[in-house]
Design a protein around this motif. Structure first.
Motif, PDB file in Angstrom:
ATOM      1  N   ASP A 130       0.642  -1.284  -0.126  1.00 33.20           N
ATOM      2  CA  ASP A 130      -0.085  -0.074   0.062  1.00 33.20           C
ATOM      3  C   ASP A 130       1.026   1.195  -0.053  1.00 33.20           C
ATOM      4  OD1 ASP A 130      -2.285  -1.425   0.015  1.00 33.20           O
ATOM      5  OD2 ASP A 130      -2.552  -1.408   2.186  1.00 33.20           O
ATOM      6  N   PHE A 131       2.193   1.145   0.933  1.00 39.06           N
ATOM      7  CA  PHE A 131       2.908   2.460   0.981  1.00 39.06           C
ATOM      8  C   PHE A 131       3.524   2.604  -0.677  1.00 39.06           C
ATOM      9  CE2 PHE A 131       7.129   3.931   1.542  1.00 39.06           C
ATOM     10  CZ  PHE A 131       6.815   5.198   2.227  1.00 39.06           C
ATOM     11  N   CYS A 132       3.878   1.714  -1.314  1.00 38.31           N
ATOM     12  CA  CYS A 132       4.568   1.817  -2.456  1.00 38.31           C
ATOM     13  C   CYS A 132       3.635   2.415  -3.412  1.00 38.31           C
ATOM     14  CB  CYS A 132       5.033   0.585  -2.923  1.00 38.31           C
ATOM     15  SG  CYS A 132       6.608   0.136  -1.946  1.00 38.31           S
ATOM     16  N   GLU A 133       2.364   1.627  -3.544  1.00 37.88           N
ATOM     17  CA  GLU A 133       1.422   2.062  -4.497  1.00 37.88           C
ATOM     18  C   GLU A 133       1.040   3.665  -4.140  1.00 37.88           C
ATOM     19  OE1 GLU A 133      -0.629  -2.276  -5.224  1.00 37.88           O
ATOM     20  OE2 GLU A 133      -1.776  -0.728  -4.140  1.00 37.88           O
ATOM     21  N   SER A 149       0.822   9.065  -5.812  1.00 44.56           N
ATOM     22  CA  SER A 149       0.974  10.582  -5.736  1.00 44.56           C
ATOM     23  C   SER A 149       2.097  11.029  -6.586  1.00 44.56           C
ATOM     24  CB  SER A 149       1.475  10.645  -3.906  1.00 44.56           C
ATOM     25  OG  SER A 149       2.707  10.094  -3.930  1.00 44.56           O
ATOM     26  N   LEU A 150       3.022  10.445  -7.035  1.00 42.36           N
ATOM     27  CA  LEU A 150       4.109  11.000  -7.901  1.00 42.36           C
ATOM     28  C   LEU A 150       3.471  11.096  -9.365  1.00 42.36           C
ATOM     29  CD1 LEU A 150       7.102  11.950  -8.549  1.00 42.36           C
ATOM     30  CD2 LEU A 150       7.474   9.358  -8.972  1.00 42.36           C
ATOM     31  N   SER A 151       2.446  10.225  -9.710  1.00 48.22           N
ATOM     32  CA  SER A 151       1.728  10.254 -10.759  1.00 48.22           C
ATOM     33  C   SER A 151       0.816  11.493 -10.768  1.00 48.22           C
ATOM     34  CB  SER A 151       0.895   9.054 -11.233  1.00 48.22           C
ATOM     35  OG  SER A 151       0.182   9.219 -12.403  1.00 48.22           O
ATOM     36  N   ASN A 152       0.192  11.802  -9.774  1.00 53.17           N
ATOM     37  CA  ASN A 152      -0.818  12.775  -9.450  1.00 53.17           C
ATOM     38  C   ASN A 152       0.162  14.176  -9.639  1.00 53.17           C
ATOM     39  OD1 ASN A 152      -3.071  11.195  -9.155  1.00 53.17           O
ATOM     40  ND2 ASN A 152      -2.992  11.130  -7.068  1.00 53.17           N
ATOM     41  N   TRP A 153       1.135  14.214  -8.791  1.00 53.13           N
ATOM     42  CA  TRP A 153       2.123  15.311  -8.981  1.00 53.13           C
ATOM     43  C   TRP A 153       2.573  15.814 -10.316  1.00 53.13           C
ATOM     44  CZ3 TRP A 153       7.008  16.996  -9.798  1.00 53.13           C
ATOM     45  CH2 TRP A 153       7.283  18.064  -9.245  1.00 53.13           C
ATOM     46  N   VAL A 154       2.742  14.886 -11.084  1.00 56.69           N
ATOM     47  CA  VAL A 154       3.510  14.943 -12.688  1.00 56.69           C
ATOM     48  C   VAL A 154       2.158  15.505 -13.211  1.00 56.69           C
ATOM     49  CG1 VAL A 154       3.814  13.812 -14.623  1.00 56.69           C
ATOM     50  CG2 VAL A 154       5.196  13.326 -12.506  1.00 56.69           C
ATOM     51  N   ARG A 155       0.876  14.992 -13.284  1.00 60.88           N
ATOM     52  CA  ARG A 155      -0.249  15.706 -13.767  1.00 60.88           C
ATOM     53  C   ARG A 155      -0.392  16.958 -13.382  1.00 60.88           C
ATOM     54  NH1 ARG A 155      -4.625  14.703 -11.408  1.00 60.88           N
ATOM     55  NH2 ARG A 155      -4.357  12.470 -10.905  1.00 60.88           N
ATOM     56  N   ALA A 168      10.856  14.433 -12.451  1.00 60.34           N
ATOM     57  CA  ALA A 168       9.618  13.434 -11.820  1.00 60.34           C
ATOM     58  C   ALA A 168       9.200  12.476 -12.820  1.00 60.34           C
ATOM     59  CB  ALA A 168       8.584  14.470 -11.448  1.00 60.34           C
ATOM     60  N   GLU A 169       8.923  12.888 -14.074  1.00 61.93           N
ATOM     61  CA  GLU A 169       8.608  11.768 -14.974  1.00 61.93           C
ATOM     62  C   GLU A 169       9.514  10.684 -15.368  1.00 61.93           C
ATOM     63  OE1 GLU A 169       7.905  14.204 -18.583  1.00 61.93           O
ATOM     64  OE2 GLU A 169       5.796  14.009 -17.915  1.00 61.93           O
ATOM     65  N   SER A 170      11.074  10.933 -15.229  1.00 63.06           N
ATOM     66  CA  SER A 170      11.929   9.928 -15.208  1.00 63.06           C
ATOM     67  C   SER A 170      11.909   9.191 -13.891  1.00 63.06           C
ATOM     68  CB  SER A 170      13.430  10.631 -15.360  1.00 63.06           C
ATOM     69  OG  SER A 170      13.753  11.142 -14.207  1.00 63.06           O
ATOM     70  N   LYS A 214      10.407   4.044 -11.386  1.00 61.14           N
ATOM     71  CA  LYS A 214       9.413   3.185 -10.286  1.00 61.14           C
ATOM     72  C   LYS A 214       8.488   2.126 -11.060  1.00 61.14           C
ATOM     73  CE  LYS A 214       9.315   6.454  -6.787  1.00 61.14           C
ATOM     74  NZ  LYS A 214       9.872   5.797  -5.502  1.00 61.14           N
ATOM     75  N   GLN A 215       7.846   2.577 -12.283  1.00 57.27           N
ATOM     76  CA  GLN A 215       6.945   1.846 -13.012  1.00 57.27           C
ATOM     77  C   GLN A 215       7.707   0.744 -13.648  1.00 57.27           C
ATOM     78  OE1 GLN A 215       5.313   4.526 -15.628  1.00 57.27           O
ATOM     79  NE2 GLN A 215       3.458   4.902 -14.349  1.00 57.27           N
ATOM     80  N   ARG A 216       9.231   0.656 -14.067  1.00 61.54           N
ATOM     81  CA  ARG A 216       9.710  -0.426 -14.666  1.00 61.54           C
ATOM     82  C   ARG A 216      10.406  -1.163 -13.585  1.00 61.54           C
ATOM     83  NH1 ARG A 216      13.470   3.136 -19.126  1.00 61.54           N
ATOM     84  NH2 ARG A 216      11.793   3.021 -20.833  1.00 61.54           N
ATOM     85  N   GLU A 217      10.603  -0.860 -12.517  1.00 61.07           N
ATOM     86  CA  GLU A 217      10.870  -1.600 -11.271  1.00 61.07           C
ATOM     87  C   GLU A 217       9.763  -2.491 -11.029  1.00 61.07           C
ATOM     88  OE1 GLU A 217      13.300  -3.223  -8.307  1.00 61.07           O
ATOM     89  OE2 GLU A 217      13.846  -2.095 -10.028  1.00 61.07           O
TER      90      GLU A 217
END
Length: 121
Positions: A12-15, A20-26, A56-58, A63-66
């Motif tokens: 849950d923490f990782c998700e 939140s990073l995805s929201n921040w990028v948006r 942030a995108e990189s 993170k998504q690849r990992e």
């Protein structure tokens, strides 16, 4: 009465961090677009937003690849077989064999054309 915390698992923490990073990028994309479309551009703000967005995108992609790598490793460790991947591989092999047969047929056809002598009148 009092402060209580909800226990979170590691997953849950990782998700939530990735989400939140995805929201921040948006949000930064929206701010950057707004800053670029203003009549009076502040190039310093645009540069800061662009640089932050790029980093942030990189980070998000990393993170998504990992996560995808860990998921694939877990599936391999558990011996799970992804039927969709297997079906897609079989489909590609069928298409490749069809193309190889067609190409070999065309190759022999062109060889026969090379052997044909033109009729001289």
């Amino acid at each position: 009465m009092g402060y209580t915390t909800k226990e979170k698992s590691v997953v849950d923490f990782c998700e939530s961090k990735t989400e939140s990073l995805s929201n921040w990028v948006r949000q930064v994309k929206n701010k950057s677009l707004t800053a670029k479309t203003k009549r009076k551009h502040d190039l310093r703000i645009i540069a800061i937003l662009s640089h932050s967005l790029m980093r942030a995108e990189s980070e998000l992609v990393m993170k998504q690849r990992e996560r995808a790598r860990r998921w694939a490793q877990m599936q391999a460790d558990l011996g799970l077989c992804n039927k969709e991947e297997e079906n897609a591989r079989e489909q590609r092999e069928k298409i490749d064999s069809i193309w190889k047969n067609d190409l070999s047929g065309l190759d022999s056809f062109f060889r026969e054309l090379d052997n044909v002598k033109p009729v001289v009148n």
